[in-house]
Design a protein around this motif. Structure first.
Motif, PDB file in Angstrom:
ATOM      1  N   SER A   1       0.907  -1.170  -0.264  1.00 59.17           N
ATOM      2  CA  SER A   1      -0.159  -0.126  -0.060  1.00 59.17           C
ATOM      3  C   SER A   1       0.934   1.294   0.033  1.00 59.17           C
ATOM      4  N   VAL A   2       0.451   2.189  -0.684  1.00 54.91           N
ATOM      5  CA  VAL A   2       0.946   3.689  -0.603  1.00 54.91           C
ATOM      6  C   VAL A   2      -0.122   4.610   0.007  1.00 54.91           C
ATOM      7  N   MET A   3       0.288   5.509   1.065  1.00 59.13           N
ATOM      8  CA  MET A   3      -0.756   6.304   1.597  1.00 59.13           C
ATOM      9  C   MET A   3       0.080   7.547   2.401  1.00 59.13           C
ATOM     10  N   ASN A   4      -0.736   8.603   2.407  1.00 59.44           N
ATOM     11  CA  ASN A   4      -0.324   9.625   3.251  1.00 59.44           C
ATOM     12  C   ASN A   4      -0.581   9.245   4.515  1.00 59.44           C
ATOM     13  N   PRO A   5       0.648   9.209   5.432  1.00 56.73           N
ATOM     14  CA  PRO A   5       0.377   8.616   6.702  1.00 56.73           C
ATOM     15  C   PRO A   5       0.090   9.381   7.844  1.00 56.73           C
ATOM     16  N   THR A   6      -0.803   9.087   8.698  1.00 53.23           N
ATOM     17  CA  THR A   6      -0.886   9.188  10.057  1.00 53.23           C
ATOM     18  C   THR A   6      -0.905   7.953  10.577  1.00 53.23           C
ATOM     19  N   ILE A   7      -0.215   7.802  11.688  1.00 54.55           N
ATOM     20  CA  ILE A   7       0.044   6.351  12.406  1.00 54.55           C
ATOM     21  C   ILE A   7      -1.196   5.907  12.676  1.00 54.55           C
ATOM     22  N   GLU A   8      -2.177   6.698  13.284  1.00 55.20           N
ATOM     23  CA  GLU A   8      -3.361   6.054  13.815  1.00 55.20           C
ATOM     24  C   GLU A   8      -4.349   5.511  12.631  1.00 55.20           C
ATOM     25  N   THR A   9      -4.462   6.347  11.461  1.00 53.69           N
ATOM     26  CA  THR A   9      -5.010   5.687  10.215  1.00 53.69           C
ATOM     27  C   THR A   9      -4.313   4.219   9.600  1.00 53.69           C
ATOM     28  N   LEU A  10      -2.935   4.299   9.741  1.00 48.07           N
ATOM     29  CA  LEU A  10      -2.134   3.087   9.336  1.00 48.07           C
ATOM     30  C   LEU A  10      -2.565   2.051  10.137  1.00 48.07           C
ATOM     31  N   ALA A  11      -2.645   2.303  11.377  1.00 47.50           N
ATOM     32  CA  ALA A  11      -3.019   1.246  12.398  1.00 47.50           C
ATOM     33  C   ALA A  11      -4.496   0.486  12.061  1.00 47.50           C
ATOM     34  N   ASP A  12      -5.195   1.453  11.834  1.00 47.99           N
ATOM     35  CA  ASP A  12      -6.525   0.949  11.341  1.00 47.99           C
ATOM     36  C   ASP A  12      -6.796   0.279  10.026  1.00 47.99           C
ATOM     37  N   TYR A  13      -5.859   0.804   9.209  1.00 45.85           N
ATOM     38  CA  TYR A  13      -6.017   0.384   7.767  1.00 45.85           C
ATOM     39  C   TYR A  13      -5.451  -0.943   7.570  1.00 45.85           C
ATOM     40  N   ILE A  14      -4.366  -1.587   8.517  1.00 45.09           N
ATOM     41  CA  ILE A  14      -4.066  -2.808   8.290  1.00 45.09           C
ATOM     42  C   ILE A  14      -4.536  -3.632   9.574  1.00 45.09           C
ATOM     43  N   ASN A  15      -5.577  -3.022  10.217  1.00 43.78           N
ATOM     44  CA  ASN A  15      -6.181  -4.056  11.208  1.00 43.78           C
ATOM     45  C   ASN A  15      -5.527  -4.773  12.277  1.00 43.78           C
ATOM     46  N   ILE A  16      -4.548  -3.900  13.028  1.00 46.72           N
ATOM     47  CA  ILE A  16      -3.862  -4.222  13.921  1.00 46.72           C
ATOM     48  C   ILE A  16      -4.776  -4.956  15.279  1.00 46.72           C
ATOM     49  N   SER A  17      -4.283  -6.075  15.841  1.00 47.61           N
ATOM     50  CA  SER A  17      -5.097  -6.501  16.902  1.00 47.61           C
ATOM     51  C   SER A  17      -4.810  -5.494  18.101  1.00 47.61           C
ATOM     52  N   PRO A  18      -5.868  -5.236  19.029  1.00 49.00           N
ATOM     53  CA  PRO A  18      -5.850  -4.367  19.828  1.00 49.00           C
ATOM     54  C   PRO A  18      -4.805  -4.547  20.950  1.00 49.00           C
ATOM     55  N   ALA A  19      -4.256  -5.811  21.279  1.00 43.77           N
ATOM     56  CA  ALA A  19      -3.215  -6.267  22.059  1.00 43.77           C
ATOM     57  C   ALA A  19      -1.693  -5.640  21.542  1.00 43.77           C
ATOM     58  N   ASP A  20      -1.520  -5.479  20.146  1.00 51.68           N
ATOM     59  CA  ASP A  20      -0.442  -5.259  19.596  1.00 51.68           C
ATOM     60  C   ASP A  20      -0.741  -3.262  18.877  1.00 51.68           C
TER      61      ASP A  20
END
Length: 186
Positions: free
Chosen positions: A2-21
């Motif tokens: 993926s290529v995106m204009n990043p904010t870390i939070e949107t990146l975390a949401d985009y790749i569906n990180i588990s809540p624990a990580d």
């Protein structure tokens, strides 16, 4: 990829990180951005559509703008779960005799090293060698030889159970019992 204009939070949401990580991901990405790292490596769990998780490796390149802020992140996310499972399988195979399914010489060496490092008191090695095994194997048959190789450790394991002594297939026709702090009843 993926290529995106990043904010870390949107990146975390985009790749569906588990809540624990999620917190780990945010902290590590912020550290990388603060240090202006251009290559970022992380391992974390992603949530799958069935709500189970999958261990993945994240490899990303980061491009910074003239103000030193991240401007672009691109990279890959790939599963390492299968690789870890296969490595575990290979390790078990390398530490186990394929006929007797007993721990082998490599496992014995590893276990003895651990015992010595942790100073688990006194112990004994009992070495059992099947006399004339090669002759039995040659004259009777490999099928009979395999039966002898399977029955011997079964008998040894029964004898060693009271001492909680592991039985190792040290060599083709040699077995070792390790007795740690053996009882005085023998």
């Amino acid at each position: 990829n993926s290529v995106m204009n990043p904010t870390i939070e949107t990146l975390a949401d985009y790749i569906n990180i588990s809540p624990a990580d999620r917190d780990y991901f945010l902290i590590e990405m912020n550290k990388a951005f603060d240090a202006h790292e251009t290559f970022i490596k992380l391992e974390l769990h992603l949530l799958k559509s069935n709500h189970s998780s999958m261990l993945v490796a994240v490899r990303a390149q980061c491009v910074y703008n003239k103000d030193g802020r991240p401007d672009l992140i691109y990279g890959s996310v790939f599963s390492i779960q299968k690789m870890l499972e296969y490595n575990h399988y290979l390790r078990e195979q390398s530490m186990t005799n394929s006929i007797t399914l007993l721990p082998n010489r490599q496992q014995l060496n590893s276990d003895l090293k651990t015992l010595i490092e942790h100073k688990h008191g006194c112990g004994y090695l009992v070495i059992i060698d099947i006399n004339n095994f090669r002759e039995i194997n040659s004259t009777s048959s490999h099928k009979i030889g395999d039966k002898v190789l399977l029955e011997t450790p079964r008998q040894l394991s029964t004898l060693a159970a009271s001492e909680n002594a592991p039985v190792y297939n040290f060599n083709f026709d040699q077995f070792i019992l390790t007795l740690h702090n053996p009882s005085n009843s023998r």
